[in-house]
Design a protein around this motif. Structure first.
Motif, PDB file in Angstrom:
ATOM      1  N   ALA A   1     -24.876 -15.038   0.014  1.00  0.00           N
ATOM      2  CA  ALA A   1     -24.490 -16.422  -0.276  1.00  0.00           C
ATOM      3  C   ALA A   1     -24.812 -17.372   0.868  1.00  0.00           C
ATOM      4  CB  ALA A   1     -22.990 -16.482  -0.581  1.00  0.00           C
TER       5      ALA A   1
ATOM      6  N   THR B   1     -15.872 -18.874 -12.490  1.00  0.00           N
ATOM      7  CA  THR B   1     -15.293 -19.667 -11.403  1.00  0.00           C
ATOM      8  C   THR B   1     -16.349 -20.083 -10.394  1.00  0.00           C
ATOM      9  OG1 THR B   1     -13.158 -18.556 -11.633  1.00  0.00           O
ATOM     10  CG2 THR B   1     -13.589 -19.655  -9.532  1.00  0.00           C
ATOM     11  N   LEU B   2     -17.274 -19.183 -10.107  1.00  0.00           N
ATOM     12  CA  LEU B   2     -18.347 -19.472  -9.158  1.00  0.00           C
ATOM     13  C   LEU B   2     -19.217 -20.614  -9.659  1.00  0.00           C
ATOM     14  CD1 LEU B   2     -19.826 -18.570  -6.549  1.00  0.00           C
ATOM     15  CD2 LEU B   2     -21.192 -17.043  -8.006  1.00  0.00           C
TER      16      LEU B   2
ATOM     17  N   ASP C   1     -18.469 -22.843 -11.863  1.00  0.00           N
ATOM     18  CA  ASP C   1     -17.699 -24.086 -11.948  1.00  0.00           C
ATOM     19  C   ASP C   1     -17.629 -24.786 -10.596  1.00  0.00           C
ATOM     20  OD1 ASP C   1     -15.820 -25.924 -13.391  1.00  0.00           O
ATOM     21  OD2 ASP C   1     -14.452 -25.181 -11.847  1.00  0.00           O
ATOM     22  N   ALA C   2     -17.489 -24.008  -9.521  1.00  0.00           N
ATOM     23  CA  ALA C   2     -17.466 -24.599  -8.183  1.00  0.00           C
ATOM     24  C   ALA C   2     -18.800 -25.267  -7.873  1.00  0.00           C
ATOM     25  CB  ALA C   2     -17.155 -23.529  -7.141  1.00  0.00           C
ATOM     26  N   PHE C   3     -19.894 -24.589  -8.163  1.00  0.00           N
ATOM     27  CA  PHE C   3     -21.210 -25.160  -7.873  1.00  0.00           C
ATOM     28  C   PHE C   3     -21.506 -26.371  -8.760  1.00  0.00           C
ATOM     29  CE2 PHE C   3     -22.468 -20.741  -6.299  1.00  0.00           C
ATOM     30  CZ  PHE C   3     -22.166 -21.073  -4.995  1.00  0.00           C
TER      31      PHE C   3
ATOM     32  N   ALA D   1     -14.398 -16.464  -5.789  1.00  0.00           N
ATOM     33  CA  ALA D   1     -15.076 -15.838  -6.922  1.00  0.00           C
ATOM     34  C   ALA D   1     -15.882 -14.619  -6.478  1.00  0.00           C
ATOM     35  CB  ALA D   1     -15.999 -16.850  -7.602  1.00  0.00           C
TER      36      ALA D   1
ATOM     37  N   GLN E   1     -13.080 -22.160  -3.541  1.00  0.00           N
ATOM     38  CA  GLN E   1     -13.169 -21.708  -4.932  1.00  0.00           C
ATOM     39  C   GLN E   1     -14.364 -20.781  -5.121  1.00  0.00           C
ATOM     40  OE1 GLN E   1     -13.075 -24.834  -7.917  1.00  0.00           O
ATOM     41  NE2 GLN E   1     -14.203 -23.582  -9.384  1.00  0.00           N
ATOM     42  N   ALA E   2     -15.497 -21.171  -4.548  1.00  0.00           N
ATOM     43  CA  ALA E   2     -16.704 -20.348  -4.684  1.00  0.00           C
ATOM     44  C   ALA E   2     -16.528 -18.996  -3.997  1.00  0.00           C
ATOM     45  CB  ALA E   2     -17.906 -21.092  -4.102  1.00  0.00           C
TER      46      ALA E   2
ATOM     47  N   LEU F   1     -13.750 -26.736  -2.696  1.00  0.00           N
ATOM     48  CA  LEU F   1     -14.836 -26.192  -3.515  1.00  0.00           C
ATOM     49  C   LEU F   1     -15.448 -24.954  -2.876  1.00  0.00           C
ATOM     50  CD1 LEU F   1     -16.621 -29.437  -4.767  1.00  0.00           C
ATOM     51  CD2 LEU F   1     -15.120 -27.903  -6.060  1.00  0.00           C
TER      52      LEU F   1
END
Length: 268
Positions: free
Chosen positions: A160, A7-8, A10-12, A36, A32-33, A29
């Motif tokens: 992050a 999922t991480l 995919d967001a990036f 994850a 979403q990140a 987005l």
């Protein structure tokens, strides 16, 4: 909570190659990140510029929650918010609310009359200065039943931070026009725009600069000892000024002080 790598990534992946993103798309987005990495209940993204009313860029609240977290907040309580003062500093990085809050914040009238309505156990913010006196704060919030962020999850958020800050500066930095439009809209109304609302309130209440400085810190949740250290004056002097202000305003409690303050804010 284990990291959801798929999922991480995919967001990036969805960030890559895009020259611009609307606030809603960026917020989705970002959410979403973050999901994850950690567990949370809400996201809200505010932009702050100097003394001006903050602008909400994105949130995940329902309509009732939006009234408390956004509409009511923008009406005046933001001036007493530790996140607002940290954004103005500015102080980049990832911070827990309790790291930024004054020593008496959680027993202050601001906390008891406004912040407690949010029902939050904890709030963590990414503070990203983007230039032109603007700081964007991306807040992750956990309700009381969810509990505070564990140390391991907070550590992940700090790791992050450099990437989040880079993405914010790339996709969210060109927002000065939103503040300009808000000022212009206010200027078309019947009342004159006053950017420094707090200073206006103190003038209306006929407080001296020293009294205003002390009372503002009182409302933010600082003890007399903390105020003395910040202003480099004796604790006893702080208490004398507080008594003088209460006598001048004809009040006897911080509850009444906050009520007068918020009422005056709404008049401007």
């Amino acid at each position: 909570m284990s990291v959801d790598v798929e999922t991480l990534f995919d967001a990036f992946r969805q960030f890559v190659g895009k020259s611009s993103l609307a606030p809603r798309e960026f917020g989705d987005l970002f959410g979403q990140a973050m999901r994850a990495l950690v567990k949370f209940d809400y996201i809200v993204v505010f932009a702050y510029r100097g003394n001006e009313r903050p602008i909400d860029l994105y949130s995940t609240f329902d309509s009732a929650e939006h009234v408390i977290f956004v509409s009511l907040y923008q009406a005046g309580p933001y001036l007493l918010d530790p996140f607002y003062h940290t954004a103005r500093a500015p102080k980049p990085g990832v911070w827990r609310m309790r790291e930024l809050a004054p020593d008496r914040f959680f027993s202050s009238e601001y906390y008891r009359t406004y912040y407690v309505q949010t029902g939050l156990a904890e709030e963590i913010g990414f503070f990203v200065p983007v230039g032109n006196d603007i700081t964007i704060v991306l807040s992750l919030m956990r309700r009381g039943e969810t509990g505070p962020f564990p140390a391991q999850e907070f550590s992940l958020l700090r790791k992050a931070d450099p990437l989040v800050a880079t993405l914010v500066r790339q996709y969210c930095s060109d927002i000065g026009h939103l503040f300009d439009a808000a000022v212009a809209k206010q200027g078309r109304g019947r009342r004159k725009v006053k950017l420094n609302a707090a200073d206006t309130v103190w003038r209306d209440l006929n407080l001296t600069d020293r009294e205003a400085a002390i009372i503002e810190l009182v409302l933010q949740g600082h003890s007399s000892e903390s105020i003395g250290l910040r202003l480099n004056i004796a604790t006893g002097t702080v208490k004398v000024h507080r008594r003088n202000v209460y006598r001048k305003l004809g009040i006897s409690s911080q509850t009444q002080l906050l009520s007068i303050y918020l009422k005056k804010l709404n008049e401007h």
